[in-house]
Design a protein around this motif. Structure first.
Motif, mmCIF file in Angstrom:
data_model
loop_
_atom_site.group_PDB
_atom_site.id
_atom_site.type_symbol
_atom_site.label_atom_id
_atom_site.label_comp_id
_atom_site.label_asym_id
_atom_site.label_seq_id
_atom_site.Cartn_x
_atom_site.Cartn_y
_atom_site.Cartn_z
ATOM 1 N N GLU A 1 -23.546 13.214 36.093
ATOM 2 C CA GLU A 1 -22.101 13.419 36.230
ATOM 3 C C GLU A 1 -21.306 12.142 36.011
ATOM 4 O OE1 GLU A 1 -18.802 15.194 39.396
ATOM 5 O OE2 GLU A 1 -20.945 15.236 39.876
ATOM 6 N N HIS A 2 -21.576 11.104 36.775
ATOM 7 C CA HIS A 2 -20.754 9.898 36.684
ATOM 8 C C HIS A 2 -20.906 9.165 35.353
ATOM 9 C CE1 HIS A 2 -19.265 8.972 41.034
ATOM 10 N NE2 HIS A 2 -18.940 10.174 40.617
ATOM 11 N N PRO A 3 -22.120 9.016 34.802
ATOM 12 C CA PRO A 3 -22.196 8.396 33.468
ATOM 13 C C PRO A 3 -21.391 9.140 32.418
ATOM 14 C CG PRO A 3 -24.358 8.415 34.490
ATOM 15 C CD PRO A 3 -23.463 9.223 35.380
ATOM 16 N N LEU A 4 -21.399 10.477 32.471
ATOM 17 C CA LEU A 4 -20.614 11.239 31.507
ATOM 18 C C LEU A 4 -19.122 11.067 31.766
ATOM 19 C CD1 LEU A 4 -20.309 13.205 29.186
ATOM 20 C CD2 LEU A 4 -20.599 15.095 30.803
ATOM 21 N N LEU A 5 -18.705 11.099 33.028
ATOM 22 C CA LEU A 5 -17.282 10.938 33.345
ATOM 23 C C LEU A 5 -16.780 9.565 32.910
ATOM 24 C CD1 LEU A 5 -17.050 12.554 36.910
ATOM 25 C CD2 LEU A 5 -16.311 13.540 34.723
ATOM 26 N N ILE A 6 -17.594 8.534 33.082
ATOM 27 C CA ILE A 6 -17.197 7.188 32.652
ATOM 28 C C ILE A 6 -16.986 7.152 31.149
ATOM 29 C CG2 ILE A 6 -18.036 4.815 32.396
ATOM 30 C CD1 ILE A 6 -19.346 5.139 35.166
ATOM 31 N N THR A 7 -17.893 7.792 30.406
ATOM 32 C CA THR A 7 -17.753 7.841 28.947
ATOM 33 C C THR A 7 -16.514 8.612 28.538
ATOM 34 O OG1 THR A 7 -20.150 7.675 28.632
ATOM 35 C CG2 THR A 7 -18.869 8.589 26.808
ATOM 36 N N LEU A 8 -16.293 9.776 29.140
ATOM 37 C CA LEU A 8 -15.125 10.586 28.805
ATOM 38 C C LEU A 8 -13.825 9.879 29.169
ATOM 39 C CD1 LEU A 8 -16.358 14.086 30.068
ATOM 40 C CD2 LEU A 8 -16.252 13.296 27.699
ATOM 41 N N ALA A 9 -13.819 9.173 30.285
ATOM 42 C CA ALA A 9 -12.603 8.506 30.748
ATOM 43 C C ALA A 9 -12.243 7.298 29.899
ATOM 44 C CB ALA A 9 -12.769 8.076 32.206
ATOM 45 N N SER A 10 -13.177 6.805 29.112
ATOM 46 C CA SER A 10 -12.940 5.611 28.294
ATOM 47 C C SER A 10 -12.250 5.938 26.974
ATOM 48 C CB SER A 10 -14.270 4.897 28.018
ATOM 49 O OG SER A 10 -14.901 4.535 29.239
ATOM 50 N N ASN A 11 -12.077 7.209 26.672
ATOM 51 C CA ASN A 11 -11.459 7.640 25.416
ATOM 52 C C ASN A 11 -10.292 8.554 25.749
ATOM 53 O OD1 ASN A 11 -10.759 8.861 22.958
ATOM 54 N ND2 ASN A 11 -12.858 8.893 22.221
ATOM 55 N N MET A 12 -9.093 8.196 25.282
ATOM 56 C CA MET A 12 -7.905 8.978 25.639
ATOM 57 C C MET A 12 -8.047 10.426 25.201
ATOM 58 S SD MET A 12 -5.163 8.909 27.258
ATOM 59 C CE MET A 12 -3.938 10.202 27.497
ATOM 60 N N LYS A 13 -8.775 10.684 24.120
ATOM 61 C CA LYS A 13 -8.932 12.051 23.639
ATOM 62 C C LYS A 13 -9.737 12.915 24.612
ATOM 63 C CE LYS A 13 -8.606 10.899 18.723
ATOM 64 N NZ LYS A 13 -9.300 10.912 17.409
ATOM 65 N N THR A 14 -10.605 12.278 25.388
ATOM 66 C CA THR A 14 -11.451 13.043 26.309
ATOM 67 C C THR A 14 -11.089 12.804 27.775
ATOM 68 O OG1 THR A 14 -13.114 11.275 26.127
ATOM 69 C CG2 THR A 14 -13.416 13.211 24.738
ATOM 70 N N VAL A 15 -9.994 12.088 28.031
ATOM 71 C CA VAL A 15 -9.529 11.911 29.412
ATOM 72 C C VAL A 15 -9.261 13.255 30.089
ATOM 73 C CG1 VAL A 15 -7.514 11.167 30.759
ATOM 74 C CG2 VAL A 15 -8.693 9.541 29.298
ATOM 75 N N PRO A 16 -8.630 14.239 29.404
ATOM 76 C CA PRO A 16 -8.442 15.541 30.063
ATOM 77 C C PRO A 16 -9.756 16.171 30.506
ATOM 78 C CG PRO A 16 -7.040 15.386 28.127
ATOM 79 C CD PRO A 16 -7.950 14.201 28.089
ATOM 80 N N ALA A 17 -10.814 16.000 29.718
ATOM 81 C CA ALA A 17 -12.113 16.540 30.102
ATOM 82 C C ALA A 17 -12.639 15.832 31.344
ATOM 83 C CB ALA A 17 -13.112 16.400 28.954
ATOM 84 N N ALA A 18 -12.462 14.516 31.419
ATOM 85 C CA ALA A 18 -12.917 13.767 32.593
ATOM 86 C C ALA A 18 -12.209 14.250 33.848
ATOM 87 C CB ALA A 18 -12.685 12.272 32.383
ATOM 88 N N LEU A 19 -10.893 14.434 33.766
ATOM 89 C CA LEU A 19 -10.135 14.878 34.931
ATOM 90 C C LEU A 19 -10.478 16.311 35.310
ATOM 91 C CD1 LEU A 19 -6.651 13.311 34.087
ATOM 92 C CD2 LEU A 19 -8.259 12.570 35.855
ATOM 93 N N ALA A 20 -10.783 17.143 34.315
ATOM 94 C CA ALA A 20 -11.122 18.540 34.602
ATOM 95 C C ALA A 20 -12.517 18.664 35.195
ATOM 96 C CB ALA A 20 -11.021 19.370 33.320
ATOM 97 N N LEU A 21 -13.451 17.823 34.744
ATOM 98 C CA LEU A 21 -14.846 17.930 35.185
ATOM 99 C C LEU A 21 -15.129 17.132 36.454
ATOM 100 C CD1 LEU A 21 -16.586 17.634 31.705
ATOM 101 C CD2 LEU A 21 -16.508 19.675 33.142
ATOM 102 N N GLY A 22 -14.313 16.116 36.728
ATOM 103 C CA GLY A 22 -14.539 15.304 37.916
ATOM 104 C C GLY A 22 -14.243 16.071 39.192
ATOM 105 N N ASN A 23 -14.915 15.698 40.245
ATOM 106 C CA ASN A 23 -14.692 16.328 41.542
ATOM 107 C C ASN A 23 -13.266 16.028 42.009
ATOM 108 O OD1 ASN A 23 -14.645 17.127 44.227
ATOM 109 N ND2 ASN A 23 -16.699 16.391 44.666
#
Length: 214
Positions: free
Chosen positions: A77-99
Motif C-alpha cells: 500500500e504505502h510504496p504504491l501511494l508514494i509513487t502515485l503521490a509523486s505524479n500530479m496525474k496520479t495524485v487523485p488515485a493516491a487520495l482515493a486509495l489512501g486510508n
C-alpha cells in the motif's frame, strides 16, 4: 513462465515475469494474483511490481481491485501511494486509495502536498497539509505558529527552520532563535502562506547583540 511456476511455486522470477505478461495482455486478475505472490515471497515486499500497479491505478475502475490487493498484501500500500503521490496525474488515485483516517507526517501525504504545490493548486495542498498537521493546523492566524511552539506540524505551511553554512534557526522558548554566520546570504526560516488578496503588514521585534548584528 507458467510451467516454471508450476514446478516451483515460490519462484520469484516466474511471478515477476508472469505479472508483467498478464498486465500487458490485460489479464488484470492474473497480474494482481502474481503481484500478491511477489509481496509474499520477495524480501522487498514485492516493490518491483509497483510500476505496474501505478499504471493500473490510473483508471478509477481498477481502484476496488487495488483495495482488495491492499487487504491481502498491505505491504504494497504505502510504496504504491508514494509513487502515485509523486505524479500530479496520479495524485487523485493516491487520495482515493489512501486510508482516509491516516494522518500525520506520512511520506505519501507529503508527496501529495509537494505535487499539488508544484502544480499551483495551493488550496488543495493546504487542505491535505491540514490533514497531516491535525490539531496543530486549527489556528486561524494568517501565519501558522507565529509563537514558534508547534514543532510537530511539517512544512511547508509551518516553519521550515534550517541549519547550514549560512547559519542556524531554531525554536527556543516560544521565540525564533537565529545565528547568522555572516559569510553568505541564504534563507534560515521560511513558511508558505496562502493569503486572500489585500494589503498586509508584517511586524516583528528583534533582540540580540548589536555589536555582532549583520
Amino acid at each position: 513462465f507458467e510451467a516454471a511456476q508450476w514446478r516451483d511455486p515460490r519462484s520469484l522470477p516466474a511471478a515477476y515475469f508472469l505479472a508483467d505478461r498478464y498486465f500487458r495482455s490485460n489479464n488484470v486478475t492474473g497480474g494482481l494474483r502474481e503481484v500478491g505472490a511477489l509481496a509474499r515471497l520477495s524480501p522487498d515486499g514485492g516493490t518491483a511490481a509497483i510500476p505496474y500497479l501505478a499504471q493500473y491505478a490510473v483508471n478509477p475502475a481498477n481502484w476496488p481491485a487495488l483495495r482488495s490487493l491492499f487487504a491481502t498484501s498491505p505491504q504494497l500500500e504505502h510504496p504504491l501511494l508514494i509513487t502515485l503521490a509523486s505524479n500530479m496525474k496520479t495524485v487523485p488515485a493516491a487520495l482515493a486509495l489512501g486510508n482516509p483516517r491516516e494522518s500525520g507526517n506520512q511520506p505519501w501525504l507529503a508527496n501529495v502536498v509537494s505535487s499539488l504545490i508544484n502544480a499551483g493548486d495551493y488550496s488543495k495542498a493546504l487542505s491535505v497539509w491540514q490533514r497531516m498537521a491535525g490539531a496543530g493546523a486549527r489556528s486561524t492566524s494568517l501565519i501558522h505558529d507565529a509563537d514558534f511552539r508547534d514543532s510537530a506540524s511539517p512544512p511547508p505551511f509551518n516553519w521550515l527552520l534550517t541549519s547550514s553554512t549560512v547559519g542556524l534557526a531554531e525554536r527556543q522558548r516560544g521565540q525564533l532563535h537565529v545565528l547568522f554566520y555572516g559569510d553568505e546570504d541564504g534563507t534560515l526560516a521560511s513558511q508558505l502562506l496562502l493569503l486572500p488578496p489585500g494589503s498586509y503588514k508584517l511586524a516583528l521585534r528583534l533582540s540580540g547583540d548589536a555589536a555582532r548584528a549583520h
